[in-house]
Motif scaffolding. Structure first.
Motif, PDB file in Angstrom:
ATOM      1  N   TRP A  40      -5.193   6.963  -5.054  1.00 28.34           N
ATOM      2  CA  TRP A  40      -5.952   5.980  -4.283  1.00 28.34           C
ATOM      3  C   TRP A  40      -6.584   4.932  -5.183  1.00 28.34           C
ATOM      4  O   TRP A  40      -6.852   5.192  -6.360  1.00 28.34           O
ATOM      5  N   VAL A  82     -13.429   1.183   1.244  1.00 29.06           N
ATOM      6  CA  VAL A  82     -12.080   1.359   1.774  1.00 29.06           C
ATOM      7  C   VAL A  82     -11.137   1.627   0.611  1.00 29.06           C
ATOM      8  O   VAL A  82     -11.054   0.833  -0.331  1.00 29.06           O
ATOM      9  N   GLU A 103      -9.998  -0.876  -2.196  1.00 31.52           N
ATOM     10  CA  GLU A 103      -9.602  -2.161  -1.618  1.00 31.52           C
ATOM     11  C   GLU A 103     -10.814  -3.037  -1.350  1.00 31.52           C
ATOM     12  O   GLU A 103     -10.818  -4.227  -1.637  1.00 31.52           O
ATOM     13  N   ILE A 111     -11.245   5.307   4.951  1.00 30.35           N
ATOM     14  CA  ILE A 111     -12.497   4.541   5.041  1.00 30.35           C
ATOM     15  C   ILE A 111     -13.657   5.510   4.863  1.00 30.35           C
ATOM     16  O   ILE A 111     -13.796   6.478   5.617  1.00 30.35           O
ATOM     17  N   SER A 162      -2.270   5.518   4.855  1.00 33.88           N
ATOM     18  CA  SER A 162      -2.279   4.274   4.093  1.00 33.88           C
ATOM     19  C   SER A 162      -3.697   3.878   3.695  1.00 33.88           C
ATOM     20  O   SER A 162      -3.880   3.099   2.760  1.00 33.88           O
ATOM     21  N   LYS A 163      -4.685   4.449   4.370  1.00 34.55           N
ATOM     22  CA  LYS A 163      -6.059   3.997   4.125  1.00 34.55           C
ATOM     23  C   LYS A 163      -7.048   5.108   4.460  1.00 34.55           C
ATOM     24  O   LYS A 163      -6.877   5.842   5.442  1.00 34.55           O
ATOM     25  N   VAL A 166      -7.152   2.467  -0.504  1.00 35.20           N
ATOM     26  CA  VAL A 166      -5.759   2.370  -0.074  1.00 35.20           C
ATOM     27  C   VAL A 166      -4.878   3.051  -1.109  1.00 35.20           C
ATOM     28  O   VAL A 166      -5.297   3.339  -2.228  1.00 35.20           O
ATOM     29  N   ALA A 226      -4.890   5.335   9.148  1.00 36.22           N
ATOM     30  CA  ALA A 226      -6.194   5.368   8.483  1.00 36.22           C
ATOM     31  C   ALA A 226      -7.077   6.424   9.117  1.00 36.22           C
ATOM     32  O   ALA A 226      -6.990   6.685  10.323  1.00 36.22           O
ATOM     33  N   GLU A 237      -0.229   1.220  10.568  1.00 36.69           N
ATOM     34  CA  GLU A 237      -1.191   1.617   9.549  1.00 36.69           C
ATOM     35  C   GLU A 237      -1.818   2.948   9.947  1.00 36.69           C
ATOM     36  O   GLU A 237      -2.204   3.147  11.087  1.00 36.69           O
ATOM     37  N   THR A 266       0.821  -1.220   0.000  1.00 40.11           N
ATOM     38  CA  THR A 266       0.000   0.000   0.000  1.00 40.11           C
ATOM     39  C   THR A 266       0.843   1.253   0.000  1.00 40.11           C
ATOM     40  O   THR A 266       0.324   2.359   0.025  1.00 40.11           O
TER      41      THR A 266
END
Length: 550
Positions: A212, A224, A215, A242, A239-240, A226, A52, A50, A42
């Motif tokens: 982006w 989601v 995922e 949501i 990294s993420k 990533v 997020a 991570e 990612t």
């Protein structure tokens, strides 16, 4: 004893060799990653935590139908996954994106784009001029596409892998602006359809060059996103992201307060105005306000006899206390409208951004000059025995604050002798009245946003078409100014034409100015690097967000 010591030394050497081999294997795996051995799949640094954030959105983002060449799915997610040739910057500046530079022919009809080298789509396939041609050919001949960049595009020709030309049948300066839109002008990989590379192929999944990629996705629940490991620009710090679907505005506020959401607001998930004090009093949240690019205003029906009188239109403007709307009804979220567009819109300046102030006494005098008087003492002025009574149409499903704003306007117009009958309609009936039946005298509306202003909105509402007169106000002189503005390749000529447009709107009081709303978002204080974007489809510079401790 000596034999046992020798055996122990042998075991130790074996254990060391096993550990050393393991380190070599791990290092070898790391060096084969797509990010030079420093990141995982990612793009997150190996072994790092991570990072997020959760964003509360109002509606399903439609990841399964997020075709770059279609009008489905959330525009804000289109802009995260797909890049355009150019990008919309502050106050309408056009910035390089997948095109590093471009040349425009002297007649303004041929554009040559020079593309970035070394760019890949999120599935590892190459980005090139052929991919741009593929993307455009999927929608450029669609009769449902109303963009000028589609209707006027005669040909798109690949010169080499990193050069292409677009030839148009007219001169129209906003071509580049339209190429910055979130859809359908952004670039999708030929591998995203079946069969791969077929212009008429069926969309399979969203594959772009943006920062982006999707995922996972649960309809009406969450998506989601990533990091794209092949992204050509500076890698996002998160990294993420949501995207959590929370349709109810108050529930979005509760999610912010509980920590279930880190960010909410803006076009992806508007916050109710009445919740602003609650957010401001929460020590874990920060309220982020930025001047918006749209305005809310009154459309006058030019078929209504009373509204054909300039003095009546001026009187209505002078009777409305725009400062009171901001201070008393909107908790300071916005500013008084001083024209059709705020200063955040291209070609709007301090000199041409002007409107009528608040002066009820002058409004009454103008009505008297127009021949209106209250002959029977009931508080409503008449002319030739006919009371000055107007129907006022609005909707509150999308803009709940419009109800209280309209009630204030109703009261203020009554104070100068104009009776106003409010009609709150469901969205379908409201838009039918606006676009089709014109069953209103006054109707509350809003301008478009960012890249669509000022040219697209003016053409859409203040300019006739081959099939119909102008929607908001019909005026031949205004239309000639608009034609000059959009058809000029000379910046100074365009600015002069827009000065004339805004001057004509003011002189003829062609609408009722109300307010310029701010864009408002709430952000958990653990989120760092927040900066509002320049468009509603990029409400936040997502790539700059990070997570940190207070």
């Amino acid at each position: 004893m000596a034999r046992n010591s020798k055996r122990i030394r042998g075991l130790t050497r074996s254990l060391v060799m096993i550990i050393l081999a393991a380190f070599i294997m791990i290092a070898g795996c790391s060096s084969n990653s797509n990010n030079g051995g420093n990141s995982d799949a990612t793009g997150q640094p190996s072994g790092g935590p991570e990072k997020a954030v959760t964003v509360a959105i109002s509606a399903d983002p439609g990841i399964d139908q997020l075709d770059a060449g279609a009008y489905k799915g959330a525009m804000s997610v289109h802009a995260m996954i797909y890049d355009g040739l150019v990008e919309y910057g502050e106050k309408g500046s056009i910035l390089p994106a997948l095109a590093e530079s471009w040349d425009i022919s002297e007649d303004g009809k041929v554009y040559t784009f020079h593309l970035r080298h070394g760019v890949k789509f999120s599935d590892g396939t190459d980005f090139n001029a052929a991919a741009v041609k593929f993307s455009f050919e999927r929608w450029m001949n669609d009769p449902a596409n109303s963009l000028n960049v589609a209707a006027a595009l005669q040909s798109i020709d690949v010169i080499d892998d990193h050069t292409l030309t677009m030839t148009f049948n007219k001169t129209y300066y906003p071509f580049l602006t339209e190429l910055s839109f979130a859809r359908p002008v952004r670039i999708i990989s030929p591998s995203a359809v079946e069969p791969a590379g077929a212009v008429t192929g069926k969309f399979v999944k969203a594959v772009g060059t943006g920062a982006w990629m999707a995922e996972s996705y649960k309809t009406d629940q969450e998506a989601v996103l990533v990091r794209n490991p092949y992204y050509w620009g500076e890698a996002p710090k998160l990294s993420k992201i949501i995207l959590k679907v929370i349709p109810d505005p108050q529930s979005r506020v509760l999610a912010l307060q509980s920590g279930a959401a880190d960010i909410a607001g803006g076009q992806p998930g508007k916050l109710p105005v009445e919740s602003v004090p609650v957010i401001e009093s929460d020590s874990s949240l920060s309220l982020q306000k930025a001047p918006g690019t749209n305005s809310h205003f009154l459309i006058f029906n030019y078929n209504t006899p009373a509204l054909q009188d300039l003095n009546v239109r001026k009187a209505i403007n002078l009777a409305i206390n725009k400062k009171s709307i901001i201070d008393d009804l909107l908790d300071g979220i916005g500013s008084e409208a001083k024209g059709l567009f705020p200063l955040t819109v291209p070609y709007v300046t301090d000199q041409n951004n002007t409107w009528y102030g608040f002066d009820p006494d002058e409004a009454k005098q103008l009505l008297a000059e127009a021949g209106y008087s209250d002959s029977n003492g009931d508080g409503i002025v008449e002319k030739n025995g006919t009371p000055l009574e107007l129907s006022f149409v609005l909707q509150q499903a999308e803009f709940p604050e419009w109800k209280s704003v309209s009630e204030l306007i109703q009261s203020e117009l009554k104070a100068i002798g104009i009776a106003v009958n409010l009609q709150i309609l469901e969205p379908n009936a409201y838009y039918d009245a606006l676009w089709t039946t014109k069953a209103y005298d006054l109707i509350m509306y809003r301008t478009y946003d960012d890249a669509y202003n000022p040219h697209a909105f003016l053409l859409s509402l203040f300019h006739k078409t081959a099939e119909a007169p102008a929607v908001a106000w019909s005026d031949a002189e205004l239309e000639s100014f608009i034609d000059t503005a959009v058809g000029s390749t000379d910046l100074l000529v365009r600015q002069k034409a827009y000065d004339s447009i805004f001057g004509r709107l003011y002189e003829e009081a062609m609408f009722g100015a109300l307010y310029f709303p701010d864009e408002v978002m709430a952000v958990n204080k653990r989120v760092k690097g927040f900066k509002p974007g320049y468009t509603t489809f990029t409400p936040v510079f997502w790539n700059q967000l990070d997570i940190g401790e207070e």
